[in-house]
Motif scaffolding. Structure first.
Motif, mmCIF file in Angstrom:
data_model
loop_
_atom_site.group_PDB
_atom_site.id
_atom_site.type_symbol
_atom_site.label_atom_id
_atom_site.label_comp_id
_atom_site.label_asym_id
_atom_site.label_seq_id
_atom_site.Cartn_x
_atom_site.Cartn_y
_atom_site.Cartn_z
ATOM 1 N N SER A 259 0.820 -1.206 0.000
ATOM 2 C CA SER A 259 0.000 0.000 0.000
ATOM 3 C C SER A 259 0.859 1.263 0.000
ATOM 4 O O SER A 259 0.548 2.246 -0.672
ATOM 5 C CB SER A 259 -0.929 0.002 1.219
ATOM 6 O OG SER A 259 -1.708 1.177 1.255
ATOM 7 N N LYS A 260 1.950 1.224 0.737
ATOM 8 C CA LYS A 260 2.836 2.391 0.825
ATOM 9 C C LYS A 260 3.668 2.576 -0.434
ATOM 10 O O LYS A 260 3.954 3.705 -0.840
ATOM 11 C CB LYS A 260 3.778 2.244 2.022
ATOM 12 C CG LYS A 260 3.134 2.465 3.374
ATOM 13 C CD LYS A 260 4.182 2.318 4.477
ATOM 14 C CE LYS A 260 3.577 2.571 5.853
ATOM 15 N NZ LYS A 260 4.590 2.374 6.931
ATOM 16 N N GLN A 263 2.674 1.805 -7.045
ATOM 17 C CA GLN A 263 2.039 2.828 -7.874
ATOM 18 C C GLN A 263 0.966 2.204 -8.767
ATOM 19 O O GLN A 263 0.656 2.722 -9.835
ATOM 20 C CB GLN A 263 3.091 3.580 -8.682
ATOM 21 C CG GLN A 263 4.067 4.332 -7.789
ATOM 22 C CD GLN A 263 4.877 5.355 -8.543
ATOM 23 O OE1 GLN A 263 4.342 6.273 -9.156
ATOM 24 N NE2 GLN A 263 6.195 5.193 -8.505
ATOM 25 N N ARG A 328 -8.285 2.552 -1.607
ATOM 26 C CA ARG A 328 -6.954 3.141 -1.469
ATOM 27 C C ARG A 328 -6.688 4.106 -2.617
ATOM 28 O O ARG A 328 -7.019 3.849 -3.756
ATOM 29 C CB ARG A 328 -5.918 2.017 -1.494
ATOM 30 C CG ARG A 328 -4.480 2.465 -1.673
ATOM 31 C CD ARG A 328 -3.564 1.268 -1.757
ATOM 32 N NE ARG A 328 -2.204 1.647 -2.119
ATOM 33 C CZ ARG A 328 -1.778 1.746 -3.372
ATOM 34 N NH1 ARG A 328 -2.587 1.483 -4.389
ATOM 35 N NH2 ARG A 328 -0.518 2.099 -3.618
ATOM 36 N N LYS A 329 -6.055 5.214 -2.295
ATOM 37 C CA LYS A 329 -5.646 6.185 -3.317
ATOM 38 C C LYS A 329 -4.187 5.934 -3.663
ATOM 39 O O LYS A 329 -3.338 5.770 -2.783
ATOM 40 C CB LYS A 329 -5.831 7.614 -2.798
ATOM 41 C CG LYS A 329 -7.301 8.014 -2.654
ATOM 42 C CD LYS A 329 -7.437 9.439 -2.148
ATOM 43 C CE LYS A 329 -8.894 9.887 -2.180
ATOM 44 N NZ LYS A 329 -9.783 9.019 -1.383
ATOM 45 N N ILE A 330 -3.899 5.887 -4.946
ATOM 46 C CA ILE A 330 -2.528 5.648 -5.396
ATOM 47 C C ILE A 330 -1.709 6.907 -5.161
ATOM 48 O O ILE A 330 -2.053 7.992 -5.633
ATOM 49 C CB ILE A 330 -2.505 5.255 -6.886
ATOM 50 C CG1 ILE A 330 -3.288 3.957 -7.111
ATOM 51 C CG2 ILE A 330 -1.057 5.109 -7.367
ATOM 52 C CD1 ILE A 330 -3.416 3.554 -8.554
ATOM 53 N N GLN A 331 -0.625 6.748 -4.418
ATOM 54 C CA GLN A 331 0.260 7.872 -4.118
ATOM 55 C C GLN A 331 1.421 7.875 -5.110
ATOM 56 O O GLN A 331 2.085 6.859 -5.296
ATOM 57 C CB GLN A 331 0.811 7.749 -2.694
ATOM 58 C CG GLN A 331 -0.237 7.653 -1.608
ATOM 59 C CD GLN A 331 -1.060 8.929 -1.479
ATOM 60 O OE1 GLN A 331 -0.558 10.015 -1.679
ATOM 61 N NE2 GLN A 331 -2.336 8.764 -1.134
ATOM 62 N N LYS A 332 1.634 8.985 -5.748
ATOM 63 C CA LYS A 332 2.786 9.104 -6.636
ATOM 64 C C LYS A 332 4.042 9.285 -5.798
ATOM 65 O O LYS A 332 4.132 10.184 -4.960
ATOM 66 C CB LYS A 332 2.612 10.290 -7.584
ATOM 67 C CG LYS A 332 1.479 10.094 -8.592
ATOM 68 C CD LYS A 332 1.734 8.891 -9.482
ATOM 69 C CE LYS A 332 0.581 8.669 -10.466
ATOM 70 N NZ LYS A 332 0.752 7.440 -11.244
ATOM 71 N N LEU A 333 5.014 8.410 -6.019
ATOM 72 C CA LEU A 333 6.242 8.466 -5.231
ATOM 73 C C LEU A 333 7.229 9.448 -5.851
ATOM 74 O O LEU A 333 7.256 9.659 -7.062
ATOM 75 C CB LEU A 333 6.863 7.073 -5.151
ATOM 76 C CG LEU A 333 5.955 5.958 -4.577
ATOM 77 C CD1 LEU A 333 6.705 4.651 -4.583
ATOM 78 C CD2 LEU A 333 5.474 6.297 -3.177
ATOM 79 N N ASP A 334 8.073 10.031 -4.998
ATOM 80 C CA ASP A 334 9.115 10.947 -5.488
ATOM 81 C C ASP A 334 10.225 10.160 -6.146
ATOM 82 O O ASP A 334 10.519 9.035 -5.781
ATOM 83 C CB ASP A 334 9.689 11.750 -4.316
ATOM 84 C CG ASP A 334 8.631 12.658 -3.690
ATOM 85 O OD1 ASP A 334 7.716 13.054 -4.423
ATOM 86 O OD2 ASP A 334 8.748 12.916 -2.478
#
Length: 334
Positions: A259-260, A263, A328-334
């Protein structure tokens, strides 16, 4: 009417079906049920070859799909977990593989469409199940010969390509490479799928689901959850997730990692707890739903269902729990 799966996944948590084998075991089936008319003179015993029932007893497979859709499933998996020439070689049924996959997809497609017509606000989808086979490309089955491999990447690619073509011909919506215990096997499946897409000039969504084999938190071939994710992150997947081997409670930390880090959408279809000393699953629908709801409430998942030991009762309870939570919302990673 075409439905946008990406749009639907942003709106709600989708429900995957439960165990096919558990439901088949509710029927008292004998050798004749698996043989049917077509395979009545086949040279090898066929009892236990559940995929074959799509040809010999399609009424049973149709009923199981219907029960899961009625319970609240949005997505049904085809009855093709062992639908490769590699797995079917145990029964000397390599020549029947195309028909097994095509008929399995066709049955699921027909049932899905019947439910979608009745409930157009809740479209039903079909995932073509592509299991791991009974061989591993990364490990030797012989402790005395660590360099030996019982299957090659090319062997797997050829087998998976045949399976993917048959499933697509039968009308599936997604391809689900599932119960991955060796990522090299999964890579062969994805390579085969992408070749099929190139040849057809069209793409379908791909779902991948791995298996953490024990409390070590690793796949059978030794990867951590994060390593498994990184190994497949070059592919534009619809979802990545975990299934089998463990119950919901045991899967929780590994789903948190996905989850963390992922993408893609994240899926889970755990077992109904851990098996008892007889290899049976005792966890009730309510107990399982309570455990699943813990990580639904924390926003871990986009797709959730059940694996070994789960039934329509489990799926219904999970569906009721999922209705209370946002995906869950997909978080764009840096």
């Amino acid at each position: 009417m075409a439905y946008d799966i990406h749009k639907i996944l942003k709106e709600r948590i989708l429900i995957l079906d439960g165990a096919m084998g558990t439901m088949i075991q509710r029927h008292t089936l004998e050798e004749e049920d698996f043989r049917g008319e077509r395979f009545k003179d086949h040279s090898h015993p066929l009892k236990g070859n559940n995929d074959l029932l799509s040809i010999s007893r399609p009424d049973i497979i149709r009923e199981i799909h219907s029960l899961y859709y009625e319970a609240g499933a949005d997505i049904a998996e085809t009855n093709t977990f062992s639908g490769t020439t590699i797995a079917q070689a145990d029964y000397a049924l390599e020549d029947a593989v195309y028909d097994i996959n095509y008929q399995s997809a066709k049955i699921a497609r027909e049932v899905a469409d019947e439910f979608t017509v009745k409930e157009p606000h809740k479209p039903r989808f079909v995932a073509g199940s592509m299991g791991p086979t009974n061989r591993t490309a990364s490990l030797s089955p012989d402790v005395n010969d660590p360099g030996y491999r019982a299957v090659t990447f090319d062997d797997l690619k050829i087998a998976y390509k045949q399976q993917a073509n048959a499933l697509l011909d039968g009308g599936i919506d997604f391809l689900l490479v599932e119960t991955v215990f060796d990522t090299l096997n999964a890579k062969a499946a994805i390579f085969a799928i992408e070749e099929v897409f190139d040849e057809r000039g069209k793409e379908w969504p791909i779902m991948v689901s791995g298996t953490i084999t024990d409390a070590s938190g690793r796949t059978l071939s030794g990867q951590t959850t994060e390593a498994f994710l990184v190994s497949l992150s070059h592919v534009p997947l619809l979802s990545i997730g975990l299934n089998c081997a463990l119950g919901a409670e045991q899967l929780r930390p590994y789903l948190q990692t996905l989850s963390k880090k992922a993408q893609f959408h994240v899926s889970a279809h755990p077992n109904a707890g851990l098996p008892n000393e007889f290899g049976e699953y005792d966890q009730t629908a309510e107990e399982m739903a309570d455990q699943v709801e813990e990580f639904l409430s924390e926003g871990f998942l986009n797709i959730v269902g059940g694996c070994c030991g789960t039934t329509p009762e489990h799926i219904h309870a999970i569906a009721m729990a999922a209705e209370k939570h946002d995906p869950r919302k997909i978080q764009k990673l840096d």
